[in-house]
Design an enzyme around this catalytic site. Structure first.
Site, PDB file in Angstrom:
ATOM      1  N   GLY A 141      39.801  37.242  74.563  1.00 15.63           N
ATOM      2  CA  GLY A 141      38.957  36.309  73.745  1.00 15.63           C
ATOM      3  C   GLY A 141      39.701  34.804  73.341  1.00 15.63           C
TER       4      GLY A 141
ATOM      5  N   GLY B 164      48.604  44.177  71.906  1.00 17.46           N
ATOM      6  CA  GLY B 164      48.736  45.131  73.157  1.00 17.46           C
ATOM      7  C   GLY B 164      49.287  44.071  73.975  1.00 17.46           C
TER       8      GLY B 164
ATOM      9  CG  HIS C  26      -4.129  31.722  67.557  1.00 20.00           C
ATOM     10  ND1 HIS C  26      -3.594  30.589  67.641  1.00 20.00           N
ATOM     11  CD2 HIS C  26      -5.102  31.412  66.593  1.00 20.00           C
ATOM     12  CE1 HIS C  26      -4.295  29.639  67.001  1.00 20.00           C
ATOM     13  NE2 HIS C  26      -5.076  30.334  66.290  1.00 20.00           N
TER      14      HIS C  26
ATOM     15  CG  HIS D 229      24.347  35.958  74.380  1.00 21.44           C
ATOM     16  ND1 HIS D 229      24.793  35.237  73.297  1.00 21.44           N
ATOM     17  CD2 HIS D 229      23.747  35.046  75.374  1.00 21.44           C
ATOM     18  CE1 HIS D 229      24.363  34.057  73.327  1.00 21.44           C
ATOM     19  NE2 HIS D 229      23.784  33.956  74.622  1.00 21.44           N
TER      20      HIS D 229
HETATM   21  P1  FAD Z   1      36.608  37.746  70.717  1.00 24.27           P
HETATM   22  O1  FAD Z   1      35.367  37.810  69.938  1.00 24.27           O
HETATM   23  O2  FAD Z   1      37.672  36.509  70.521  1.00 24.27           O
HETATM   24  O3  FAD Z   1      37.589  38.926  70.732  1.00 24.27           O
HETATM   25  C1  FAD Z   1      38.828  39.190  71.008  1.00 24.27           C
HETATM   26  C2  FAD Z   1      39.566  40.115  70.281  1.00 24.27           C
HETATM   27  O4  FAD Z   1      40.689  40.711  70.985  1.00 24.27           O
HETATM   28  C3  FAD Z   1      39.933  39.552  68.701  1.00 24.27           C
HETATM   29  O5  FAD Z   1      39.543  40.337  67.839  1.00 24.27           O
HETATM   30  C4  FAD Z   1      41.502  39.711  68.881  1.00 24.27           C
HETATM   31  O6  FAD Z   1      42.196  39.684  67.758  1.00 24.27           O
HETATM   32  C5  FAD Z   1      41.657  40.824  69.956  1.00 24.27           C
HETATM   33  N1  FAD Z   1      42.988  40.670  70.781  1.00 24.27           N
HETATM   34  C6  FAD Z   1      43.235  39.375  71.327  1.00 24.27           C
HETATM   35  N2  FAD Z   1      44.422  39.506  72.041  1.00 24.27           N
HETATM   36  C7  FAD Z   1      44.826  41.100  71.737  1.00 24.27           C
HETATM   37  C8  FAD Z   1      46.104  41.704  71.838  1.00 24.27           C
HETATM   38  N3  FAD Z   1      47.236  41.176  72.782  1.00 24.27           N
HETATM   39  N4  FAD Z   1      46.323  42.786  71.530  1.00 24.27           N
HETATM   40  C9  FAD Z   1      45.265  43.332  70.562  1.00 24.27           C
HETATM   41  N5  FAD Z   1      44.110  42.715  70.122  1.00 24.27           N
HETATM   42  C10 FAD Z   1      43.957  41.364  70.761  1.00 24.27           C
HETATM   43  N6  FAD Z   1      28.464  33.166  70.138  1.00 24.27           N
HETATM   44  C11 FAD Z   1      27.313  33.474  70.273  1.00 24.27           C
HETATM   45  O7  FAD Z   1      26.847  34.012  70.999  1.00 24.27           O
HETATM   46  N7  FAD Z   1      26.483  33.075  69.107  1.00 24.27           N
HETATM   47  C12 FAD Z   1      26.893  32.532  68.077  1.00 24.27           C
HETATM   48  O8  FAD Z   1      26.016  32.484  67.048  1.00 24.27           O
HETATM   49  C13 FAD Z   1      28.470  32.233  67.780  1.00 24.27           C
HETATM   50  N8  FAD Z   1      28.683  31.692  66.761  1.00 24.27           N
HETATM   51  C14 FAD Z   1      30.169  31.513  66.481  1.00 24.27           C
HETATM   52  C15 FAD Z   1      30.567  30.767  65.383  1.00 24.27           C
HETATM   53  C16 FAD Z   1      31.773  30.489  65.405  1.00 24.27           C
HETATM   54  C17 FAD Z   1      32.270  29.824  63.908  1.00 24.27           C
HETATM   55  C18 FAD Z   1      32.713  31.043  66.287  1.00 24.27           C
HETATM   56  C19 FAD Z   1      34.048  30.489  66.158  1.00 24.27           C
HETATM   57  C20 FAD Z   1      32.308  31.252  67.338  1.00 24.27           C
HETATM   58  C21 FAD Z   1      30.775  31.490  67.772  1.00 24.27           C
HETATM   59  N9  FAD Z   1      30.385  32.221  68.874  1.00 24.27           N
HETATM   60  C22 FAD Z   1      29.231  32.396  68.988  1.00 24.27           C
HETATM   61  C23 FAD Z   1      31.288  32.632  69.946  1.00 24.27           C
HETATM   62  C24 FAD Z   1      31.822  34.014  69.907  1.00 24.27           C
HETATM   63  O9  FAD Z   1      32.165  34.472  68.824  1.00 24.27           O
HETATM   64  C25 FAD Z   1      32.498  34.504  71.327  1.00 24.27           C
HETATM   65  O10 FAD Z   1      32.118  33.869  72.438  1.00 24.27           O
HETATM   66  C26 FAD Z   1      32.791  35.854  71.396  1.00 24.27           C
HETATM   67  O11 FAD Z   1      33.549  36.511  70.276  1.00 24.27           O
HETATM   68  C27 FAD Z   1      33.897  36.347  72.742  1.00 24.27           C
HETATM   69  O12 FAD Z   1      33.879  37.617  72.636  1.00 24.27           O
HETATM   70  P2  FAD Z   1      35.316  38.330  73.129  1.00 24.27           P
HETATM   71  O13 FAD Z   1      34.944  39.462  73.217  1.00 24.27           O
HETATM   72  O14 FAD Z   1      35.301  37.626  74.597  1.00 24.27           O
HETATM   73  O15 FAD Z   1      36.438  37.472  72.260  1.00 24.27           O
END
Ligand code: FAD
Ligand code: NAD
Length: 463
Positions: A147, A118, A442, A319
């Protein structure tokens, strides 16, 4: 030119921020679409982050328990072996159950998943480049939730074979002889733990003076001792200068030290907002080093375009992204929406687990806060003794004048679960006395939190 599709609200990105925002929007009666470029919903968290890493952490923890923790309970078992391919297959199944679960929730809430990349082409339109061509979605409200991606260091380029990011570390096909990790943060320690437990030698090279910089110092010092006892080779204040492939090996250069040979080099030095190529700046959205700038209402200042999650900075936590998604949609709908960042818990899923909410002791000092501290070690907790899991402690910081909780920090068994009580207490503006006076069943691990709260006033019972 294809006709525009009309929506009330379109979310860009189907991660925990985006998909939760879409569900909340649908609940509020908005005709909603979510644009996601991957072939599964759930984002980093569900596909390549929280969920697969926890699946491997749980599998490897079980392996370690069988190998190292059975004897103390009087159970003799032959040394376990691991079928890494099966372990990965189970993890993949867990991920699929979760991505399918999000797709089901979309169908249930009548949310359109528009597959493709997008781009924001105006404050009210998103152009989606999909496998079946390009289409335009028009909406009164747009929520940006694209993200983040791993940081790549210019002198440690990923080859995605042996020099890998977190996604690569989730799919290593065999237990490495030697895994070297650059960055002693949360990914380095969680994914390092997975492979260490399964038998790899794991070396962690951290630039800062301690692992997990920014977390409560006392907790980190204890955790560091425990991790070293587990077998981690942790080297702090260590600067990596480069890495070279030699066949299936990687030779890592380190300033002032001999080069280190590894089977795999995991580079986990942080993540950065992923915002390029989406037309954001062209549409007037302000970026600061790639991070989308928003006001306290998650508004970008452009039309009715909001942004949430990893892409707006702050803690990169699933979260946090989810709560921002809910708040942004509620604000866009004219309701009150808010995220209380003081009550956002942070967990490191090592074993023992590390969990915290609110100010660290260092932050409280730096802010000039007058506070009292209560601590309680798991060694003195009956349930921890019963479980033979006595490492770690709970530490409660309370305002010296009002007794209101300002921070809770834990290292120990099941702290990922125990921190929920502390986060709830912070959300309710509770005092240490409130926790101290609450009846805790407990024998349970949460009694350690109650005792730490009692300790704020010098009234610990079981120590
Ligand atoms: P994201 O999850 O990154 O999602 C963004 C989405 O947007 C993606 O699917 C991407 O494909 C899509 N996207 C981006 N741009 C476009 C576009 N232009 N068009 C279409 N689609 C697009 N957090 C925790 O709280 N607990 C945990 O245990 C934890 N463990 C983790 C372990 C690992 C290995 C990693 C890498 C991260 C971890 N995190 C954890 C962090 C967590 O994954 C992120 O904070 C969270 O996913 C952020 O959510 P978001 O929706 O902002 O972005
Ligand atoms: P991080 O910020 O947690 O840790 C990065 C570490 O790398 C820091 O300790 C930093 O000092 C160090 N570092 C930076 N540059 C370096 C260099 N050149 N050489 C050596 N060390 C260097 O980042 P991460 O571990 O990559 O994780 C990224 C983000 O993903 C986390 O900040 C977190 O928000 C999220 N995440 C959360 C969880 C969880 O909640 N359990 C799990 C995984 C990831």
């Amino acid at each position: 030119m294809a006709e525009e599709q009309q929506y009330d609200l379109v979310v860009l990105g189907g991660g925990p921020g985006g998909y939760v925002a879409a569900i909340r929007a649908a609940q509020l009666g908005f005709k909603t679409a979510c644009v996601e470029k991957q072939n599964a919903l759930g984002g980093t968290c569900v596909r390549i982050g929280c969920i697969p890493s926890k699946a491997l952490l749980d599998s490897s923890e079980l392996f370690e328990q069988i190998r190292d923790k059975s004897a103390v309970h009087g159970i003799s078992v032959p040394p376990p072996t691991v079928d890494v391919a099966k372990m990965h297959a189970r993890k993949d199944g867990v991920v699929k159950a979760n991505t399918d679960g999000v797709a089901f929730l979309f169908r249930k809430n009548k949310i359109d998943w528009v597959r493709g990349f997008g781009r924001l082409t105006s404050p009210e339109t998103i152009e989606v480049q999909g496998e079946d061509g390009t289409r335009t979605l028009r909406a009164k409200t747009i929520i940006l939730a694209p993200g983040s991606v791993p940081v790549e260091l210019p002198f440690l380029r990923y080859d995605h074979e042996r020099i890998i990011d977190s996604t690569g570390a989730l799919t290593i096909p065999e237990v490495p002889g030697h895994l070297v990790v650059v960055g002693g943060g949360v990914i380095g320690l969680e994914l390092g733990s997975v492979w260490l437990r399964l038998g790899a030698k794991v070396t962690v090279l951290e630039m800062a003076p301690t692992i997990l910089p920014g977390m409560d110092g006392e907790i980190v010092r204890q955790a560091d001792r425990i991790f070293r006892r587990q077998g981690f080779d942790i080297r702090t204040e260590t600067r990596v200068t480069g890495a070279e492939r030699q066949g299936d090996r990687v030779v890592v250069s380190v300033e002032g030290q001999d080069p280190i040979e590894a089977d795999y080099l995991l580079v986990s030095v942080g993540r950065r907002a992923y915002t390029e190529g989406m037309g954001l700046e062209e549409a007037g959205v302000r970026l600061d080093r790639g991070v989308i700038q928003v006001d306290q209402n998650f508004h970008t200042g452009v039309g009715s375009v909001y942004a949430i999650g990893d892409a707006i900075g702050g803690r990169m936590l699933a979260h946090k992204a989810e709560e921002e998604g809910v708040a942004a949609v509620e604000i866009a709908a004219g309701h009150l929406g808010d995220v209380n960042y003081d009550a956002v818990a942070n967990v490191v899923y090592t074993w023992p687990e590390i969990a915290s909410v609110g100010l660290t002791e260092e932050e409280a000092k730096a802010a000039g806060r007058e506070y009292r501290v209560g601590k309680f070690p798991f060694q003195a907790n009956g349930r921890a003794r019963a479980a033979a899991e006595t490492d770690g402690l709970v530490k409660v910081l309370a305002d010296a004048h009002t007794d209101r909780l300002i921070g809770v920090h834990m290292l120990g068994p099941r702290c990922s679960d125990l921190i929920a009580e502390a986060a709830f207490a912070m959300e309710m503006h509770a005092s240490a006395e409130d926790i101290a006076r609450s009846v805790h069943a407990h024998p349970t691990f949460p009694e350690a939190l109650k005792e730490a709260a009692l300790a704020v006033d010098g009234r610990t019972i079981h120590l």
